[in-house]
Design a protein around this motif. Structure first.
Motif, PDB file in Angstrom:
ATOM      1  N   GLY A  23       0.840  -1.196   0.000  1.00 21.09           N
ATOM      2  CA  GLY A  23       0.000   0.000   0.000  1.00 21.09           C
ATOM      3  C   GLY A  23       0.868   1.237   0.000  1.00 21.09           C
ATOM      4  N   ASP A  24       0.692   2.064  -1.005  1.00 25.15           N
ATOM      5  CA  ASP A  24       1.565   3.222  -1.162  1.00 25.15           C
ATOM      6  C   ASP A  24       0.968   4.545  -0.713  1.00 25.15           C
ATOM      7  OD1 ASP A  24       3.609   1.640  -2.250  1.00 25.15           O
ATOM      8  OD2 ASP A  24       2.780   1.829  -4.274  1.00 25.15           O
ATOM      9  N   ASP A  25      -0.349   4.590  -0.496  1.00 28.97           N
ATOM     10  CA  ASP A  25      -0.947   5.889  -0.193  1.00 28.97           C
ATOM     11  C   ASP A  25      -1.131   6.144   1.307  1.00 28.97           C
ATOM     12  OD1 ASP A  25      -3.147   4.354   0.503  1.00 28.97           O
ATOM     13  OD2 ASP A  25      -4.485   5.206  -1.010  1.00 28.97           O
ATOM     14  N   GLY A  26      -0.789   5.175   2.143  1.00 29.82           N
ATOM     15  CA  GLY A  26      -0.862   5.373   3.583  1.00 29.82           C
ATOM     16  C   GLY A  26      -2.206   5.100   4.219  1.00 29.82           C
ATOM     17  N   VAL A  27      -3.238   4.804   3.429  1.00 29.05           N
ATOM     18  CA  VAL A  27      -4.557   4.509   4.001  1.00 29.05           C
ATOM     19  C   VAL A  27      -5.232   3.287   3.381  1.00 29.05           C
ATOM     20  CG1 VAL A  27      -5.074   6.836   4.832  1.00 29.05           C
ATOM     21  CG2 VAL A  27      -5.686   6.209   2.502  1.00 29.05           C
ATOM     22  N   HIS A  28      -4.839   2.896   2.173  1.00 29.08           N
ATOM     23  CA  HIS A  28      -5.402   1.729   1.492  1.00 29.08           C
ATOM     24  C   HIS A  28      -4.316   0.676   1.357  1.00 29.08           C
ATOM     25  CE1 HIS A  28      -7.904   5.131   0.102  1.00 29.08           C
ATOM     26  NE2 HIS A  28      -8.887   4.262   0.238  1.00 29.08           N
ATOM     27  N   PHE A  29      -4.606  -0.533   1.852  1.00 31.42           N
ATOM     28  CA  PHE A  29      -3.593  -1.580   1.879  1.00 31.42           C
ATOM     29  C   PHE A  29      -4.163  -2.913   1.393  1.00 31.42           C
ATOM     30  CE2 PHE A  29      -2.536   1.546   5.068  1.00 31.42           C
ATOM     31  CZ  PHE A  29      -1.191   1.782   4.833  1.00 31.42           C
ATOM     32  N   GLU A  30      -3.264  -3.784   0.973  1.00 30.12           N
ATOM     33  CA  GLU A  30      -3.588  -5.167   0.624  1.00 30.12           C
ATOM     34  C   GLU A  30      -2.656  -6.055   1.436  1.00 30.12           C
ATOM     35  OE1 GLU A  30      -3.270  -5.984  -3.543  1.00 30.12           O
ATOM     36  OE2 GLU A  30      -4.104  -4.036  -4.072  1.00 30.12           O
ATOM     37  N   ALA A  31      -3.192  -7.147   1.977  1.00 26.28           N
ATOM     38  CA  ALA A  31      -2.370  -8.060   2.771  1.00 26.28           C
ATOM     39  C   ALA A  31      -2.655  -9.508   2.389  1.00 26.28           C
ATOM     40  CB  ALA A  31      -2.629  -7.864   4.262  1.00 26.28           C
ATOM     41  N   ASP A  32      -1.577 -10.265   2.256  1.00 30.36           N
ATOM     42  CA  ASP A  32      -1.658 -11.717   2.110  1.00 30.36           C
ATOM     43  C   ASP A  32      -1.193 -12.299   3.429  1.00 30.36           C
ATOM     44  OD1 ASP A  32      -2.330 -11.391  -0.587  1.00 30.36           O
ATOM     45  OD2 ASP A  32      -0.253 -11.502  -1.224  1.00 30.36           O
ATOM     46  N   VAL A  33      -2.042 -13.098   4.054  1.00 31.98           N
ATOM     47  CA  VAL A  33      -1.715 -13.673   5.361  1.00 31.98           C
ATOM     48  C   VAL A  33      -1.898 -15.184   5.292  1.00 31.98           C
ATOM     49  CG1 VAL A  33      -2.211 -13.625   7.836  1.00 31.98           C
ATOM     50  CG2 VAL A  33      -2.593 -11.556   6.458  1.00 31.98           C
ATOM     51  N   VAL A  34      -0.825 -15.905   5.584  1.00 27.90           N
ATOM     52  CA  VAL A  34      -0.865 -17.367   5.634  1.00 27.90           C
ATOM     53  C   VAL A  34      -0.619 -17.762   7.084  1.00 27.90           C
ATOM     54  CG1 VAL A  34       0.153 -19.507   4.797  1.00 27.90           C
ATOM     55  CG2 VAL A  34       0.021 -17.525   3.270  1.00 27.90           C
ATOM     56  N   HIS A  47     -10.815 -13.107   8.415  1.00 24.87           N
ATOM     57  CA  HIS A  47     -10.648 -11.657   8.289  1.00 24.87           C
ATOM     58  C   HIS A  47     -10.811 -10.974   9.645  1.00 24.87           C
ATOM     59  CE1 HIS A  47     -11.354 -11.356   3.672  1.00 24.87           C
ATOM     60  NE2 HIS A  47     -10.603 -12.393   4.006  1.00 24.87           N
ATOM     61  N   ARG A  48     -11.776 -11.430  10.412  1.00 29.77           N
ATOM     62  CA  ARG A  48     -11.966 -10.862  11.759  1.00 29.77           C
ATOM     63  C   ARG A  48     -10.735 -11.082  12.632  1.00 29.77           C
ATOM     64  NH1 ARG A  48     -18.179 -12.766  12.643  1.00 29.77           N
ATOM     65  NH2 ARG A  48     -19.143 -10.996  11.573  1.00 29.77           N
ATOM     66  N   MET A  49     -10.090 -12.230  12.470  1.00 32.07           N
ATOM     67  CA  MET A  49      -8.868 -12.508  13.237  1.00 32.07           C
ATOM     68  C   MET A  49      -7.770 -11.505  12.872  1.00 32.07           C
ATOM     69  SD  MET A  49      -8.835 -16.676  13.033  1.00 32.07           S
ATOM     70  CE  MET A  49      -7.280 -16.891  13.894  1.00 32.07           C
ATOM     71  N   VAL A  50      -7.657 -11.209  11.585  1.00 38.63           N
ATOM     72  CA  VAL A  50      -6.649 -10.233  11.156  1.00 38.63           C
ATOM     73  C   VAL A  50      -7.030  -8.842  11.651  1.00 38.63           C
ATOM     74  CG1 VAL A  50      -5.526  -9.135   9.175  1.00 38.63           C
ATOM     75  CG2 VAL A  50      -5.970 -11.598   9.150  1.00 38.63           C
ATOM     76  N   TYR A  51      -8.291  -8.447  11.480  1.00 43.75           N
ATOM     77  CA  TYR A  51      -8.727  -7.131  11.945  1.00 43.75           C
ATOM     78  C   TYR A  51      -8.479  -6.961  13.439  1.00 43.75           C
ATOM     79  CZ  TYR A  51     -11.261  -6.700   7.485  1.00 43.75           C
ATOM     80  OH  TYR A  51     -11.604  -6.642   6.162  1.00 43.75           O
ATOM     81  N   ALA A  52      -8.650  -8.023  14.209  1.00 42.80           N
ATOM     82  CA  ALA A  52      -8.432  -7.959  15.658  1.00 42.80           C
ATOM     83  C   ALA A  52      -6.987  -7.606  15.993  1.00 42.80           C
ATOM     84  CB  ALA A  52      -8.821  -9.282  16.309  1.00 42.80           C
ATOM     85  N   THR A  53      -6.048  -7.994  15.141  1.00 38.77           N
ATOM     86  CA  THR A  53      -4.636  -7.666  15.403  1.00 38.77           C
ATOM     87  C   THR A  53      -4.370  -6.182  15.203  1.00 38.77           C
ATOM     88  OG1 THR A  53      -3.807  -8.025  13.137  1.00 38.77           O
ATOM     89  CG2 THR A  53      -3.922  -9.964  14.596  1.00 38.77           C
ATOM     90  N   LYS A  68      -6.211 -11.425   1.684  1.00 38.48           N
ATOM     91  CA  LYS A  68      -6.197 -12.783   1.141  1.00 38.48           C
ATOM     92  C   LYS A  68      -5.666 -13.636   2.280  1.00 38.48           C
ATOM     93  CE  LYS A  68      -4.577 -13.391  -2.928  1.00 38.48           C
ATOM     94  NZ  LYS A  68      -3.606 -13.481  -4.035  1.00 38.48           N
ATOM     95  N   THR A  69      -6.499 -14.533   2.802  1.00 33.69           N
ATOM     96  CA  THR A  69      -6.125 -15.351   3.961  1.00 33.69           C
ATOM     97  C   THR A  69      -6.130 -16.824   3.584  1.00 33.69           C
ATOM     98  OG1 THR A  69      -8.435 -15.338   4.696  1.00 33.69           O
ATOM     99  CG2 THR A  69      -6.980 -13.674   5.657  1.00 33.69           C
ATOM    100  N   LEU A  70      -5.028 -17.493   3.870  1.00 27.67           N
ATOM    101  CA  LEU A  70      -4.868 -18.906   3.544  1.00 27.67           C
ATOM    102  C   LEU A  70      -4.231 -19.649   4.706  1.00 27.67           C
ATOM    103  CD1 LEU A  70      -3.233 -18.474   0.011  1.00 27.67           C
ATOM    104  CD2 LEU A  70      -5.605 -19.119   0.455  1.00 27.67           C
ATOM    105  N   THR A  71      -4.511 -20.952   4.784  1.00 30.04           N
ATOM    106  CA  THR A  71      -3.754 -21.808   5.690  1.00 30.04           C
ATOM    107  C   THR A  71      -2.477 -22.216   4.961  1.00 30.04           C
ATOM    108  OG1 THR A  71      -4.699 -23.870   4.875  1.00 30.04           O
ATOM    109  CG2 THR A  71      -5.900 -22.753   6.673  1.00 30.04           C
ATOM    110  N   PRO A  72      -1.473 -22.699   5.680  1.00 26.42           N
ATOM    111  CA  PRO A  72      -0.263 -23.178   4.993  1.00 26.42           C
ATOM    112  C   PRO A  72      -0.566 -24.281   3.975  1.00 26.42           C
ATOM    113  CG  PRO A  72       0.184 -22.898   7.322  1.00 26.42           C
ATOM    114  CD  PRO A  72      -1.309 -22.708   7.134  1.00 26.42           C
TER     115      PRO A  72
END
Length: 80
Positions: A23-34, A47-53, A68-72
């Motif tokens: 994310g380059d603009d400081g307010v809009h981001f993309e995340a890949d979480v495994v 997604h709620r688990m990520v938002y909680a962090t 984008k959330t995935l298990t290993p």
């Protein structure tokens, strides 16, 4: 807010997770979480688990976060 800070917060909240944030603009981001913690969870719960962090940063310093959330195992099945 910057991508590195968001990545660090997610990694702290989901120990052992592999996280990539863009994310380059400081307010809009993309995340890949495994993360193994996602096993058996539906996408909304993941997604709620990520938002909680990120706590109060969501909707404030972080205006939008595409996830984008995935298990290993799911990540391995997708291949390189």
């Amino acid at each position: 807010m910057d991508a590195a800070s968001i990545q660090a917060l997610i990694e702290q909240g989901l120990p052992g997770a592999s996280v990539s944030v863009r994310g380059d603009d400081g307010v809009h981001f993309e995340a890949d979480v495994v993360a193994s913690q996602f096993t058996g969870k539906l996408p909304l719960a993941r997604h709620r688990m990520v938002y909680a962090t990120l706590g109060d940063l969501m909707g404030g310093a972080i205006h939008a976060l595409a996830l984008k959330t995935l298990t290993p195992e799911e990540r391995s099945a997708r291949g390189p």
